[in-house]
Design a protein around this motif. Sequence first.
Motif, PDB file in Angstrom:
ATOM      1  N   ASN A 179       0.841  -1.191   0.000  1.00 43.72           N
ATOM      2  CA  ASN A 179       0.000   0.000   0.000  1.00 43.72           C
ATOM      3  C   ASN A 179       0.879   1.246   0.000  1.00 43.72           C
ATOM      4  OD1 ASN A 179       0.864   0.259   2.718  1.00 43.72           O
ATOM      5  ND2 ASN A 179      -0.826  -1.048   3.375  1.00 43.72           N
ATOM      6  N   SER A 180       0.252   2.394   0.051  1.00 41.12           N
ATOM      7  CA  SER A 180       1.000   3.649  -0.003  1.00 41.12           C
ATOM      8  C   SER A 180       1.857   3.860   1.246  1.00 41.12           C
ATOM      9  CB  SER A 180       0.060   4.829  -0.217  1.00 41.12           C
ATOM     10  OG  SER A 180      -0.886   4.906   0.825  1.00 41.12           O
ATOM     11  N   PHE A 181       1.427   3.319   2.394  1.00 36.53           N
ATOM     12  CA  PHE A 181       2.245   3.428   3.603  1.00 36.53           C
ATOM     13  C   PHE A 181       3.548   2.662   3.425  1.00 36.53           C
ATOM     14  CE2 PHE A 181       3.446   2.116   7.950  1.00 36.53           C
ATOM     15  CZ  PHE A 181       3.644   3.384   8.486  1.00 36.53           C
ATOM     16  N   ASP A 182       3.460   1.459   2.877  1.00 41.76           N
ATOM     17  CA  ASP A 182       4.674   0.696   2.582  1.00 41.76           C
ATOM     18  C   ASP A 182       5.557   1.435   1.583  1.00 41.76           C
ATOM     19  OD1 ASP A 182       4.000  -1.373   4.270  1.00 41.76           O
ATOM     20  OD2 ASP A 182       3.406  -2.760   2.667  1.00 41.76           O
ATOM     21  N   SER A 183       4.947   2.047   0.595  1.00 36.42           N
ATOM     22  CA  SER A 183       5.743   2.706  -0.449  1.00 36.42           C
ATOM     23  C   SER A 183       6.532   3.894   0.106  1.00 36.42           C
ATOM     24  CB  SER A 183       4.861   3.143  -1.615  1.00 36.42           C
ATOM     25  OG  SER A 183       3.967   4.154  -1.215  1.00 36.42           O
ATOM     26  N   MET A 184       6.086   4.478   1.229  1.00 35.06           N
ATOM     27  CA  MET A 184       6.846   5.561   1.852  1.00 35.06           C
ATOM     28  C   MET A 184       8.216   5.075   2.306  1.00 35.06           C
ATOM     29  SD  MET A 184       3.989   7.547   4.228  1.00 35.06           S
ATOM     30  CE  MET A 184       5.105   7.518   5.580  1.00 35.06           C
ATOM     31  N   MET A 193      12.763   2.707  -0.036  1.00 34.23           N
ATOM     32  CA  MET A 193      13.763   3.722  -0.354  1.00 34.23           C
ATOM     33  C   MET A 193      14.324   3.588  -1.774  1.00 34.23           C
ATOM     34  SD  MET A 193      13.688   5.393   2.360  1.00 34.23           S
ATOM     35  CE  MET A 193      13.134   5.187   4.024  1.00 34.23           C
ATOM     36  N   ASN A 194      14.515   2.372  -2.228  1.00 30.76           N
ATOM     37  CA  ASN A 194      15.099   2.196  -3.557  1.00 30.76           C
ATOM     38  C   ASN A 194      14.043   1.977  -4.647  1.00 30.76           C
ATOM     39  OD1 ASN A 194      14.352  -0.345  -2.760  1.00 30.76           O
ATOM     40  ND2 ASN A 194      16.371  -1.261  -2.990  1.00 30.76           N
ATOM     41  N   ARG A 195      12.791   2.098  -4.274  1.00 34.45           N
ATOM     42  CA  ARG A 195      11.657   2.020  -5.216  1.00 34.45           C
ATOM     43  C   ARG A 195      11.678   0.772  -6.100  1.00 34.45           C
ATOM     44  NH1 ARG A 195       8.930   4.983  -2.198  1.00 34.45           N
ATOM     45  NH2 ARG A 195       9.403   7.173  -2.157  1.00 34.45           N
ATOM     46  N   PRO A 208      14.736  -5.993   4.730  1.00 34.25           N
ATOM     47  CA  PRO A 208      14.739  -5.887   6.194  1.00 34.25           C
ATOM     48  C   PRO A 208      15.118  -4.510   6.730  1.00 34.25           C
ATOM     49  CG  PRO A 208      15.687  -7.977   5.542  1.00 34.25           C
ATOM     50  CD  PRO A 208      15.466  -7.192   4.284  1.00 34.25           C
ATOM     51  N   ALA A 209      16.038  -3.817   6.093  1.00 35.77           N
ATOM     52  CA  ALA A 209      16.415  -2.475   6.556  1.00 35.77           C
ATOM     53  C   ALA A 209      15.242  -1.510   6.406  1.00 35.77           C
ATOM     54  CB  ALA A 209      17.619  -1.965   5.790  1.00 35.77           C
ATOM     55  N   GLU A 210      14.545  -1.574   5.294  1.00 37.77           N
ATOM     56  CA  GLU A 210      13.388  -0.701   5.073  1.00 37.77           C
ATOM     57  C   GLU A 210      12.257  -1.050   6.036  1.00 37.77           C
ATOM     58  OE1 GLU A 210      14.063   0.062   0.294  1.00 37.77           O
ATOM     59  OE2 GLU A 210      12.953  -1.700   0.958  1.00 37.77           O
ATOM     60  N   GLN A 211      12.085  -2.333   6.329  1.00 39.18           N
ATOM     61  CA  GLN A 211      11.075  -2.749   7.299  1.00 39.18           C
ATOM     62  C   GLN A 211      11.420  -2.253   8.698  1.00 39.18           C
ATOM     63  OE1 GLN A 211       9.896  -6.939   7.038  1.00 39.18           O
ATOM     64  NE2 GLN A 211      10.678  -6.966   4.937  1.00 39.18           N
ATOM     65  N   ALA A 212      12.710  -2.239   9.037  1.00 42.93           N
ATOM     66  CA  ALA A 212      13.143  -1.738  10.340  1.00 42.93           C
ATOM     67  C   ALA A 212      12.848  -0.248  10.465  1.00 42.93           C
ATOM     68  CB  ALA A 212      14.625  -2.005  10.540  1.00 42.93           C
ATOM     69  N   ILE A 213      13.077   0.502   9.391  1.00 41.94           N
ATOM     70  CA  ILE A 213      12.770   1.935   9.399  1.00 41.94           C
ATOM     71  C   ILE A 213      11.272   2.145   9.577  1.00 41.94           C
ATOM     72  CG2 ILE A 213      12.793   4.035   8.003  1.00 41.94           C
ATOM     73  CD1 ILE A 213      15.411   2.934   6.734  1.00 41.94           C
ATOM     74  N   GLN A 214      10.477   1.348   8.901  1.00 40.06           N
ATOM     75  CA  GLN A 214       9.024   1.445   9.017  1.00 40.06           C
ATOM     76  C   GLN A 214       8.577   1.117  10.443  1.00 40.06           C
ATOM     77  OE1 GLN A 214       6.687  -1.514   6.874  1.00 40.06           O
ATOM     78  NE2 GLN A 214       5.187   0.066   6.335  1.00 40.06           N
ATOM     79  N   LEU A 215       9.122   0.070  11.035  1.00 34.78           N
ATOM     80  CA  LEU A 215       8.769  -0.311  12.395  1.00 34.78           C
ATOM     81  C   LEU A 215       9.182   0.776  13.381  1.00 34.78           C
ATOM     82  CD1 LEU A 215       7.643  -2.430  14.324  1.00 34.78           C
ATOM     83  CD2 LEU A 215       9.934  -3.426  14.422  1.00 34.78           C
ATOM     84  N   ARG A 251       7.701   4.944  17.210  1.00 30.76           N
ATOM     85  CA  ARG A 251       7.877   6.324  17.671  1.00 30.76           C
ATOM     86  C   ARG A 251       6.544   7.059  17.707  1.00 30.76           C
ATOM     87  NH1 ARG A 251      13.374   8.795  17.154  1.00 30.76           N
ATOM     88  NH2 ARG A 251      14.743   7.054  16.655  1.00 30.76           N
ATOM     89  N   GLN A 252       5.685   6.829  16.718  1.00 32.89           N
ATOM     90  CA  GLN A 252       4.384   7.466  16.710  1.00 32.89           C
ATOM     91  C   GLN A 252       3.550   6.992  17.888  1.00 32.89           C
ATOM     92  OE1 GLN A 252       3.336   9.938  14.682  1.00 32.89           O
ATOM     93  NE2 GLN A 252       5.426   9.913  13.949  1.00 32.89           N
ATOM     94  N   MET A 253       3.624   5.707  18.207  1.00 33.14           N
ATOM     95  CA  MET A 253       2.868   5.168  19.331  1.00 33.14           C
ATOM     96  C   MET A 253       3.383   5.751  20.645  1.00 33.14           C
ATOM     97  SD  MET A 253       2.494   1.221  18.049  1.00 33.14           S
ATOM     98  CE  MET A 253       2.083   0.641  19.667  1.00 33.14           C
TER      99      MET A 253
END
Length: 78
Positions: free
Chosen positions: A10-15, A18-20, A26-33, A38-40
Amino acid sequence: MGFWDRSVKNSFDSMFDMNRDGVLDPAEQAIQLDFITRQMEEDSRSDDDDEDELDLESIDEEELDDAGFDSDDSGDDF
């Protein structure tokens, strides 16, 4: 696609893609997590801040005077 990679759903994942390439590694998933946690944390801190605020409406004028607040002050001294 590697074992730990997952497709962008989805669009949240696409944010965080990074390399499109359409895949979250795993690095991109870690950034997402990290973003989500942090928001929570910020949300829970703002909820705690709301509880710590004084409810001045529930305090009578005598208590305010005893605490050093002038209840007759209109606050227009700017």
